[in-house]
Design a protein around this motif. Structure first.
Motif, PDB file in Angstrom:
ATOM      1  N   VAL A  83      13.418  -8.075  -5.620  1.00 35.88           N
ATOM      2  CA  VAL A  83      12.605  -9.299  -5.621  1.00 35.88           C
ATOM      3  C   VAL A  83      11.888  -9.444  -4.275  1.00 35.88           C
ATOM      4  O   VAL A  83      10.698  -9.770  -4.226  1.00 35.88           O
ATOM      5  CB  VAL A  83      13.482 -10.537  -5.900  1.00 35.88           C
ATOM      6  CG1 VAL A  83      12.694 -11.824  -5.655  1.00 35.88           C
ATOM      7  CG2 VAL A  83      14.004 -10.509  -7.339  1.00 35.88           C
ATOM      8  N   ILE A  84      12.613  -9.197  -3.190  1.00 36.07           N
ATOM      9  CA  ILE A  84      11.993  -9.252  -1.861  1.00 36.07           C
ATOM     10  C   ILE A  84      10.841  -8.256  -1.781  1.00 36.07           C
ATOM     11  O   ILE A  84       9.743  -8.579  -1.309  1.00 36.07           O
ATOM     12  CB  ILE A  84      13.042  -8.937  -0.771  1.00 36.07           C
ATOM     13  CG1 ILE A  84      14.097 -10.046  -0.705  1.00 36.07           C
ATOM     14  CG2 ILE A  84      12.368  -8.764   0.592  1.00 36.07           C
ATOM     15  CD1 ILE A  84      15.253  -9.740   0.231  1.00 36.07           C
ATOM     16  N   LYS A  87       4.978  -7.101  -1.574  1.00 37.64           N
ATOM     17  CA  LYS A  87       3.838  -6.316  -2.063  1.00 37.64           C
ATOM     18  C   LYS A  87       2.748  -7.224  -2.617  1.00 37.64           C
ATOM     19  O   LYS A  87       1.558  -7.004  -2.372  1.00 37.64           O
ATOM     20  CB  LYS A  87       4.313  -5.326  -3.139  1.00 37.64           C
ATOM     21  CG  LYS A  87       5.187  -4.216  -2.604  1.00 37.64           C
ATOM     22  CD  LYS A  87       5.589  -3.224  -3.671  1.00 37.64           C
ATOM     23  CE  LYS A  87       4.461  -2.309  -4.031  1.00 37.64           C
ATOM     24  NZ  LYS A  87       4.895  -1.179  -4.868  1.00 37.64           N
ATOM     25  N   GLN A  88       3.161  -8.284  -3.326  1.00 41.70           N
ATOM     26  CA  GLN A  88       2.166  -9.214  -3.867  1.00 41.70           C
ATOM     27  C   GLN A  88       1.443  -9.944  -2.740  1.00 41.70           C
ATOM     28  O   GLN A  88       0.218 -10.124  -2.788  1.00 41.70           O
ATOM     29  CB  GLN A  88       2.827 -10.217  -4.807  1.00 41.70           C
ATOM     30  CG  GLN A  88       1.827 -11.113  -5.536  1.00 41.70           C
ATOM     31  CD  GLN A  88       2.480 -12.000  -6.579  1.00 41.70           C
ATOM     32  OE1 GLN A  88       3.649 -11.837  -6.920  1.00 41.70           O
ATOM     33  NE2 GLN A  88       1.730 -12.967  -7.076  1.00 41.70           N
ATOM     34  N   CYS A  89       2.185 -10.360  -1.712  1.00 39.51           N
ATOM     35  CA  CYS A  89       1.555 -11.021  -0.562  1.00 39.51           C
ATOM     36  C   CYS A  89       0.567 -10.087   0.125  1.00 39.51           C
ATOM     37  O   CYS A  89      -0.528 -10.507   0.524  1.00 39.51           O
ATOM     38  CB  CYS A  89       2.630 -11.465   0.435  1.00 39.51           C
ATOM     39  SG  CYS A  89       3.664 -12.838  -0.111  1.00 39.51           S
ATOM     40  N   ALA A  90       0.942  -8.821   0.268  1.00 36.86           N
ATOM     41  CA  ALA A  90       0.068  -7.857   0.931  1.00 36.86           C
ATOM     42  C   ALA A  90      -1.224  -7.659   0.157  1.00 36.86           C
ATOM     43  O   ALA A  90      -2.313  -7.619   0.747  1.00 36.86           O
ATOM     44  CB  ALA A  90       0.799  -6.528   1.106  1.00 36.86           C
ATOM     45  N   TYR A  91      -1.129  -7.548  -1.158  1.00 32.45           N
ATOM     46  CA  TYR A  91      -2.332  -7.364  -1.969  1.00 32.45           C
ATOM     47  C   TYR A  91      -3.216  -8.612  -1.937  1.00 32.45           C
ATOM     48  O   TYR A  91      -4.449  -8.526  -1.875  1.00 32.45           O
ATOM     49  CB  TYR A  91      -1.956  -7.016  -3.403  1.00 32.45           C
ATOM     50  CG  TYR A  91      -1.317  -5.654  -3.536  1.00 32.45           C
ATOM     51  CD1 TYR A  91      -1.852  -4.538  -2.895  1.00 32.45           C
ATOM     52  CD2 TYR A  91      -0.163  -5.472  -4.293  1.00 32.45           C
ATOM     53  CE1 TYR A  91      -1.259  -3.291  -3.002  1.00 32.45           C
ATOM     54  CE2 TYR A  91       0.441  -4.221  -4.397  1.00 32.45           C
ATOM     55  CZ  TYR A  91      -0.116  -3.139  -3.754  1.00 32.45           C
ATOM     56  OH  TYR A  91       0.470  -1.899  -3.851  1.00 32.45           O
ATOM     57  N   PRO A 123      -4.409  -6.330   5.438  1.00 27.98           N
ATOM     58  CA  PRO A 123      -3.629  -7.524   5.091  1.00 27.98           C
ATOM     59  C   PRO A 123      -3.082  -8.227   6.332  1.00 27.98           C
ATOM     60  O   PRO A 123      -2.497  -7.568   7.203  1.00 27.98           O
ATOM     61  CB  PRO A 123      -2.486  -6.960   4.235  1.00 27.98           C
ATOM     62  CG  PRO A 123      -2.937  -5.619   3.790  1.00 27.98           C
ATOM     63  CD  PRO A 123      -3.856  -5.116   4.855  1.00 27.98           C
ATOM     64  N   PRO A 124      -3.272  -9.525   6.461  1.00 25.32           N
ATOM     65  CA  PRO A 124      -2.735 -10.270   7.604  1.00 25.32           C
ATOM     66  C   PRO A 124      -1.253 -10.562   7.412  1.00 25.32           C
ATOM     67  O   PRO A 124      -0.814 -11.709   7.410  1.00 25.32           O
ATOM     68  CB  PRO A 124      -3.579 -11.549   7.598  1.00 25.32           C
ATOM     69  CG  PRO A 124      -3.880 -11.768   6.147  1.00 25.32           C
ATOM     70  CD  PRO A 124      -4.035 -10.392   5.552  1.00 25.32           C
ATOM     71  N   ILE A 125      -0.474  -9.507   7.221  1.00 28.59           N
ATOM     72  CA  ILE A 125       0.954  -9.669   6.952  1.00 28.59           C
ATOM     73  C   ILE A 125       1.710  -8.549   7.651  1.00 28.59           C
ATOM     74  O   ILE A 125       1.204  -7.439   7.815  1.00 28.59           O
ATOM     75  CB  ILE A 125       1.230  -9.653   5.433  1.00 28.59           C
ATOM     76  CG1 ILE A 125       2.741  -9.871   5.143  1.00 28.59           C
ATOM     77  CG2 ILE A 125       0.739  -8.384   4.781  1.00 28.59           C
ATOM     78  CD1 ILE A 125       3.043 -10.048   3.679  1.00 28.59           C
ATOM     79  N   ALA A 126       2.903  -8.872   8.124  1.00 26.13           N
ATOM     80  CA  ALA A 126       3.772  -7.891   8.766  1.00 26.13           C
ATOM     81  C   ALA A 126       5.152  -7.977   8.138  1.00 26.13           C
ATOM     82  O   ALA A 126       5.499  -8.978   7.498  1.00 26.13           O
ATOM     83  CB  ALA A 126       3.847  -8.139  10.266  1.00 26.13           C
ATOM     84  N   LEU A 127       5.937  -6.948   8.314  1.00 30.30           N
ATOM     85  CA  LEU A 127       7.318  -6.929   7.829  1.00 30.30           C
ATOM     86  C   LEU A 127       8.233  -7.346   8.965  1.00 30.30           C
ATOM     87  O   LEU A 127       8.138  -6.822  10.076  1.00 30.30           O
ATOM     88  CB  LEU A 127       7.686  -5.529   7.341  1.00 30.30           C
ATOM     89  CG  LEU A 127       6.796  -4.972   6.227  1.00 30.30           C
ATOM     90  CD1 LEU A 127       7.065  -3.490   6.018  1.00 30.30           C
ATOM     91  CD2 LEU A 127       7.015  -5.738   4.935  1.00 30.30           C
ATOM     92  N   LYS A 140      10.770   0.582   5.865  1.00 32.15           N
ATOM     93  CA  LYS A 140      10.037   1.794   6.240  1.00 32.15           C
ATOM     94  C   LYS A 140       9.103   2.238   5.113  1.00 32.15           C
ATOM     95  O   LYS A 140       7.935   2.592   5.358  1.00 32.15           O
ATOM     96  CB  LYS A 140      11.033   2.909   6.555  1.00 32.15           C
ATOM     97  CG  LYS A 140      10.404   4.255   6.916  1.00 32.15           C
ATOM     98  CD  LYS A 140       9.612   4.160   8.196  1.00 32.15           C
ATOM     99  CE  LYS A 140       9.274   5.549   8.754  1.00 32.15           C
ATOM    100  NZ  LYS A 140       8.488   6.356   7.815  1.00 32.15           N
ATOM    101  N   GLU A 141       9.575   2.190   3.878  1.00 33.70           N
ATOM    102  CA  GLU A 141       8.754   2.609   2.737  1.00 33.70           C
ATOM    103  C   GLU A 141       7.539   1.702   2.558  1.00 33.70           C
ATOM    104  O   GLU A 141       6.421   2.174   2.330  1.00 33.70           O
ATOM    105  CB  GLU A 141       9.612   2.613   1.464  1.00 33.70           C
ATOM    106  CG  GLU A 141      10.681   3.708   1.456  1.00 33.70           C
ATOM    107  CD  GLU A 141      11.666   3.528   0.312  1.00 33.70           C
ATOM    108  OE1 GLU A 141      11.529   2.526  -0.435  1.00 33.70           O
ATOM    109  OE2 GLU A 141      12.575   4.365   0.171  1.00 33.70           O
ATOM    110  N   LEU A 142       7.757   0.385   2.658  1.00 34.57           N
ATOM    111  CA  LEU A 142       6.648  -0.551   2.508  1.00 34.57           C
ATOM    112  C   LEU A 142       5.646  -0.416   3.651  1.00 34.57           C
ATOM    113  O   LEU A 142       4.437  -0.525   3.450  1.00 34.57           O
ATOM    114  CB  LEU A 142       7.170  -1.992   2.448  1.00 34.57           C
ATOM    115  CG  LEU A 142       7.846  -2.422   1.144  1.00 34.57           C
ATOM    116  CD1 LEU A 142       8.380  -3.841   1.281  1.00 34.57           C
ATOM    117  CD2 LEU A 142       6.871  -2.334  -0.024  1.00 34.57           C
ATOM    118  N   SER A 143       6.160  -0.184   4.861  1.00 31.93           N
ATOM    119  CA  SER A 143       5.274  -0.008   6.007  1.00 31.93           C
ATOM    120  C   SER A 143       4.368   1.196   5.799  1.00 31.93           C
ATOM    121  O   SER A 143       3.158   1.137   6.078  1.00 31.93           O
ATOM    122  CB  SER A 143       6.109   0.173   7.282  1.00 31.93           C
ATOM    123  OG  SER A 143       5.278   0.425   8.396  1.00 31.93           O
TER     124      SER A 143
END
Length: 224
Positions: free
Chosen positions: A147-148, A153-157, A168-172, A189-192
């Motif tokens: 879920v996280i 991923k939705q926020c990034a898109y 995308p103005p988003i960081a992990l 790491k995978e999402l980055s």
């Protein structure tokens, strides 16, 4: 004169009659007699805590965190997220800050949307640092971690449309990485890599990070 384009980026500073540069300015600002300098960057803030100012001032830091800040984060709703970012944006821009890294404790898309709206409405550039913490013992099926992942991923898109350069103005922002599971750090790491997102650690202590790297070879080496 300052020339600013439709993307709200200052493209040229010079004389009004300058013909050396072809400009497509949507706004021209007469800055004669003014001092022009780059805005400052706030690299760590929690906008929702702007709503808590003046509350529980008689508490120690640990008491305030356990009785006020953390419960407030859990009880947040999207409307409160908007007001928090508006208050934070006004306070920061008054101090000359134009870029804000908001270490946010909720990663749901509706929070991302409202937090970013607050910054845009005031004129700040906001970076939504999506904060999370995960423990394998409390999530044997991996459902909570998925879920996280999907929320981020939705926020990034969604964020691609908010950035003039398409980034995308988003960081992990894994919260207290020494308390996060190996699976959540691998996910980070995978999402980055997949989404080309920076990694910012929340409330990290260098000596503890070094200890983890030196003693736990299962934890991935993140680009921090």
């Amino acid at each position: 004169m300052l020339y600013r384009n439709k993307r709200r980026i200052i493209t040229f500073i010079g004389q009004e009659d300058s013909s050396a540069v072809e400009l497509e300015a949507s706004q021209i600002i007469d800055s004669q007699g003014c001092l022009v300098f780059p805005g400052m960057i706030n690299i760590h803030t929690h906008s929702y805590q702007s709503l808590l100012k003046g509350l529980a001032c008689d508490k120690t830091l640990s008491e305030w965190l356990s009785t006020m800040a953390l419960p407030a984060a859990a009880a947040l709703n999207p409307e409160a997220a908007l007001y928090g970012s508006l208050a934070t944006a006004i306070e920061n821009i008054h101090s000359g800050v134009t870029i804000i890294v908001d270490m946010y404790p909720r990663v749901e898309p509706e929070f991302f949307t409202n937090v970013m709206k607050g910054y845009r409405d005031i004129g700040n550039v906001g970076i939504f640092a999506a904060g999370f913490i995960h423990d394998d013992k409390d999530d044997e099926t991996g459902e909570a971690l998925n879920v996280i992942k999907q929320n981020i991923k939705q926020c990034a898109y969604m964020g691609k449309s908010l950035s003039p350069e398409g980034f995308p103005p988003i960081a992990l922002a894994p919260f207290q990485i020494w308390n996060n599971s190996n699976s959540s750090l691998k996910m980070t790491k995978e999402l980055s890599d997949e989404l080309h997102l920076p990694v910012i650690t929340m409330h990290s202590k260098l000596h503890l990070i070094t200890k983890l790297v030196m003693t736990d070879i299962e934890r991935p080496k993140l680009k921090l």
